[in-house]
Design an enzyme around this catalytic site. Structure first.
Site, PDB file in Angstrom:
ATOM      1  N   GLU B 213      44.136  21.788  91.376  1.00 44.35           N
ATOM      2  CA  GLU B 213      44.024  20.947  90.185  1.00 44.35           C
ATOM      3  C   GLU B 213      45.237  20.037  90.096  1.00 44.35           C
ATOM      4  O   GLU B 213      46.113  20.081  90.962  1.00 44.35           O
ATOM      5  CB  GLU B 213      43.883  21.817  88.937  1.00 44.35           C
ATOM      6  CG  GLU B 213      45.036  22.760  88.709  1.00 44.35           C
ATOM      7  CD  GLU B 213      44.785  23.755  87.572  1.00 44.35           C
ATOM      8  OE1 GLU B 213      43.625  24.049  87.254  1.00 44.35           O
ATOM      9  OE2 GLU B 213      45.780  24.236  87.011  1.00 44.35           O
ATOM     10  N   HIS B 247      46.311  24.276  81.179  1.00 48.62           N
ATOM     11  CA  HIS B 247      47.349  25.009  81.901  1.00 48.62           C
ATOM     12  C   HIS B 247      48.699  24.358  81.719  1.00 48.62           C
ATOM     13  O   HIS B 247      48.816  23.150  81.643  1.00 48.62           O
ATOM     14  CB  HIS B 247      47.064  25.011  83.401  1.00 48.62           C
ATOM     15  CG  HIS B 247      45.998  25.965  83.790  1.00 48.62           C
ATOM     16  ND1 HIS B 247      45.530  26.033  85.065  1.00 48.62           N
ATOM     17  CD2 HIS B 247      45.306  26.863  83.085  1.00 48.62           C
ATOM     18  CE1 HIS B 247      44.594  26.958  85.129  1.00 48.62           C
ATOM     19  NE2 HIS B 247      44.427  27.468  83.939  1.00 48.62           N
TER      20      HIS B 247
END
Lengths: 361, 288
Positions: B213, B247
Site C-alpha cells: 500500500e 494505517h
C-alpha cells in the site's frame, strides 16, 4: 501531528537546544514592545502549517523601523491559501554557516536514522539527489539513550564538534517526544554559539495522549469527530459512501470505484473489532454527508465480527441505499440478520462496487 | 509452510481480554480440526489460576513456559503495554511473537523489536492479522475457512485485504502455502524482505502474492530480494496526498512511496501488478 515552529522551538529549548530569542505575536503592533529585546534585525515568520513556507512568502526580514509595517504586510498575506494568524518574531542571527540535521524513523532498519548535511536551508531531497555524498546518515539503536561518539564523528565528518551536543539533544527530543521526525534546518553556527534557526517536530499520532496532546490539529473537525468513535475518516468529493474494515481493504474499495470511473464521497475505516455501536455511528456519519445516496459496506471479518456489523447497519436505519459485501468471522449470522431486514448483499467487492455505480453513477 | 507447523505450541498474551478470549477459541478450533497443538497457555497479569476455554492462565510468560511447551506467542495486549509484552515474551525465550494490537506508539515498537532481536525472537506485526499455514497452524485472527492448502504464499501489509485476496485465490482453485500479515505500521518486525526470504527456502511455495500500500518502499525492497515468481497489488492509488488513510503507515510522505509511482517502478521491473484484487488469480496462473 505536526507542531508549529514556535511550539517545536519551545520543546527544543526545554531540551537545552539554543534557539533565537523570539516572541509570538497575533497583531502587528505587538512586535513594537519586543523590539528592544530582539535587536535591530528582525525575522518575521508566519506560523502556518504548510511546506515551503519561505518560498511562498511566509518569511520576511525587517529592522526596528520597518518591523510593525512588515508584520502588517505578513498578516495580510495567505501562505499557500492559509491565512496568517500568528507570527513568530525573532532576533536575526549573525550566521557563519548553515547545516542540516534531522532524525526520523527508518522503516527498513526499524530504527532511528540521523541525517546530516554540511549545507542547510535547502531541501534535503534535492540535495541528496544532486550529490549523494552531501547527506551523511547513521542508524542509532533505539535501545541507546545517546548517539555514541563514534557514530557522531561519522555523522559530522569534518563539521565542527560544537554541533555534537545539539544533535544529541535533538535525539533526546526525538525519543522523549515520541517524534516521527525532529529536524533543524538550518542548524547554524554564529560567533556566540550554535542555534536551531528553524525547528520541525512531528509527533506520532499513536502517542499524542501520553504526550499530553488532546486535540490532533492535523485532522478536520469531522475527521476528529469520527476519530472519537474509533475510526479513521477522510472526505472526498464523489457521491458513493465507502465503509470498510481495515485501511487496505477500504483504500482498495476506493481504488476499485475509481477503476470503474466512479467517485467516492468518503473513506471510513471502522478499524479492527468494531462492534455494533461503532458500525451504527459509521453508517450514520457517512450517510449524513450531502450528496451520498448509496453506501458500499465492504467487510471482511477477522477480529471484526460480521454479526456485530450487521446489527450496526440495521440499527443505523439510514435513507441512502446500503449495499453490503461481507465475509469472514460469523459471516452466516451477519448475512442472516441483514437478509431478514431486506438489505442487498453481494458476494464480491467488484459486484458490490458495480451495483453502487448503478445507483450513483 | 514457514514460521511453524502443527507442532507449534502457542501462548496468548492478554488471553482474558475480549479479543484474546474470542480468538483463542477460534485458533484452538482450527488446531483441533487440523490435529495441531494450538494455544496451550494464556498470560494475563494478576489472573493466574483462571481458565479461558479450557486454557490455563498465568501471570507471566515465564510462568506459562515453566508449565507448558510453547515457542510462539500471539499478543492481544492493549497498545500502551504491548511493547512491554513483546519484550517480556522475548526475554522469557519465546521465538516467535505475533502482535495483533494496533495503535502501538512507533518508539515502543522500535525498542521492542530491537530488544526481541537481541533475544533471537522474531516479531510479526504489530497491527497485523498474524499468520496462517492452511492445514498446519493459525496464529492470529485470520478467518481460516477462506484459505485452502496449496503452493502460493501471500504476504501483506493490510489485514482485511489479505482475506480478500485469499478468498479470490481459493475461489479460483489456487491454494496457499502460508499467509502472513506483516502489518501496516511504519515499523514492523518482519518486512517483505524477511518473509520472502522464508518463502524462498520453503519447498511448498512456488509463487508469492505481495500486497502493499501507500507509504515507504518496503514492497520494492522485498520484490528485489527474492527469486520466486511474484505478483503484486498496491492499495491506495486513489488516496489523496497528505491524507491519512487509516494505517499509520498509509500516509504519503512528501511524494515518497505513493501508490502510483510504486506501481510504475514495479512494472518497470517487469513485475506483474494487479489493478484490482480480482485480477490476482489470473496473474498468479501466468507465473506458476
Amino acid at each position: 501531528m505536526k507542531l508549529l515552529e514556535y511550539e517545536a522551538k519551545r520543546v527544543f529549548a526545554e531540551y537545552g537546544i539554543p534557539v533565537p530569542k523570539g516572541v509570538v505575536i497575533r497583531a502587528p503592533e505587538e512586535v513594537a514592545a519586543h523590539l528592544p529585546d530582539l535587536g535591530d534585525g528582525v525575522v518575521l515568520k508566519a506560523q502556518v502549517d504548510v511546506g515551503g513556507r519561505g518560498k511562498a512568502g511566509g518569511v520576511l526580514f525587517a529592522d526596528a523601523k520597518t518591523a510593525v509595517e512588515t508584520a502588517r504586510e505578513l498578516f495580510s498575506r495567505e501562505i499557500k491559501g492559509v491565512p496568517v494568524g500568528e507570527i513568530l518574531a525573532e532576533e536575526r542571527l549573525p550566521i557563519e554557516h548553515e547545516y542540516y540535521v534531522s532524525i526520523a524513523v527508518d522503516r527498513s532498519s526499524r530504527q532511528p536514522v540521523v541525517l546530516f548535511a554540511d549545507a542547510g536551508g535547502v531541501e534535503i531531497e534535492k540535495m541528496a539527489e544532486e550529490d549523494e555524498s552531501a547527506v551523511r546518515r547513521v542508524i542509532v539503536s533505539p535501545l541507546l539513550s545517546d548517539i555514541p561518539p563514534f557514530l557522531m564523528r561519522e555523522l559530522l565528518g569534518g563539521a565542527p564538534e560544537e554541533l555534537a551536543p545539539v544533535i544529541n539533544s535533538l535525539y533526546h527530543v526525538f525519543q522523549g517526544k515520541d517524534a516521527m521526525l525532529a529536524e533543524i534546518n538550518p542548524l547554524v553556527t554564529t560567533a556566540r554559539g550554535v542555534y536551531a534557526a528553524d525547528a520541525k517536530l512531528i509527533v506520532d499520532d499513536n502517542a499524542l495522549a501520553r504526550q499530553g496532546i488532546t486535540v490532533n490539529r492535523d485532522l478536520s473537525e469531522r475527521e476528529r469527530e469520527a476519530e472519537k468513535h474509533g475510526f479513521s475518516y477522510v472526505e472526498l468529493d464523489g457521491s458513493i459512501g465507502v465503509i470498510g474494515n481495515g485501511a487496505g481493504l477500504t483504500m482498495s474499495t476506493l481504488d476499485l470505484i475509481e477503476f470503474y470511473n466512479g467517485r467516492a464521497a468518503n473513506f471510513l475505516d471502522v478499524g479492527g473489532g468494531a462492534d455494533q455501536e461503532r458500525v451504527m455511528h459509521a453508517v450514520k456519519l457517512v450517510a449524513s454527508m450531502p450528496g451520498v445516496n448509496v453506501i458500499v459496506v465492504n467487510l471482511l471479518g477477522g477480529i471484526t465480527r460480521c454479526d456485530e456489523v450487521a446489527k450496526g447497519i440495521i440499527a443505523a436505519g439510514v435513507a441512502p441505499t446500503v449495499i453490503v459485501r461481507m465475509a469472514g468471522t460469523n459471516e452466516e449470522e451477519g448475512r442472516r440478520l441483514l437478509a431478514e431486514c431486506g438489505y442487498r448483499m453481494l458476494d464480491s467487492m467488484d459486484t458490490a462496487v458495480k451495483a453502487a455505480m448503478e445507483v450513483s453513477p | 509452510m514457514i514460521y511453524g507447523d502443527k507442532n507449534l505450541g502457542v501462548i496468548v498474551q492478554n488471553i482474558t481480554g475480549k479479543q484474546g478470549t474470542f480468538h483463542t477459541e477460534l485458533m484452538n478450533a482450527y488446531a483441533r480440526e487440523v490435529g495441531g497443538c494450538g494455544v496451550v497457555a494464556g498470560v494475563a497479569p494478576g489472573k493466574a489460576g483462571r481458565e479461558v476455554h479450557g486454557v490455563p492462565v498465568y501471570n507471566t510468560v515465564k510462568e506459562a513456559l515453566r508449565e507448558h511447551d510453547a515457542t510462539a506467542s500471539v499478543v492481544f495486549v492493549p497498545a500502551g503495554a504491548a511493547g512491554d509484552s513483546i519484550m517480556e515474551a522475548a526475554h522469557a525465550g519465546i521465538e516467535l511473537a505475533v502482535v495483533i494490537t494496533e495503535h502501538i506508539p512507533v518508539h515502543d515498537v522500535m525498542k521492542a523489536t530491537a530488544y526481541a532481536k537481541l533475544h533471537d525472537c522474531t516479531v510479526i506485526g504489530p497491527n497485523c492479522p498474524g499468520l496462517l499455514s492452511p492445514g498446519e497452524c493459525k496464529l492470529g485472527i485470520m478467518p481460516a475457512h477462506l484459505a485452502r492448502r496449496g503452493n502460493v504464499g501471500v504476504v501483506s501489509r493490510s489485514g482485511t485485504l489479505t482475506y480478500e485476496v485469499v478468498d479470490e485465490l481459493t475461489r479460483a482453485g489456487i491454494g496457499q502455502s502460508t499467509i502472513v500479515g506483516i502489518g501496516g505500521d511504519p515499523v514492523i518486525g518482519q518486512t517483505f524482505v524477511d518473509v520472502l526470504a522464508r518463502f524462498d527456502e520453503d519447498p511448498h511455495t512456488k509463487a508469492v502474492v505481495v500486497i502493499g500500500e501507500v507509504g515507504g518502499n518496503l514492497e520494492e525492497e522485498g520484490v528485489r530480494s527474492t527469486d520466486l515468481p511474484v505478483v503484486t497489488y498496491i492499495a491506495g492509488v486513489s488516496a489523496p496526498p497528505e491524507k491519512r488513510m487509516g494505517h499509520a503507515g498509509a500516509i504519503i510522505e512528501g511524494g515518497e512511496g505513493d501508490a502510483r509511482s510504486k506501481v510504475r517502478r514495479l512494472r518497470a521491473r517487469n513485475i506483474p501488478v494487479a489493478s484490482r484484487p480480482s485480477e490476482i488469480p489470473g496473474l498468479i496462473r501466468e507465473v506458476l
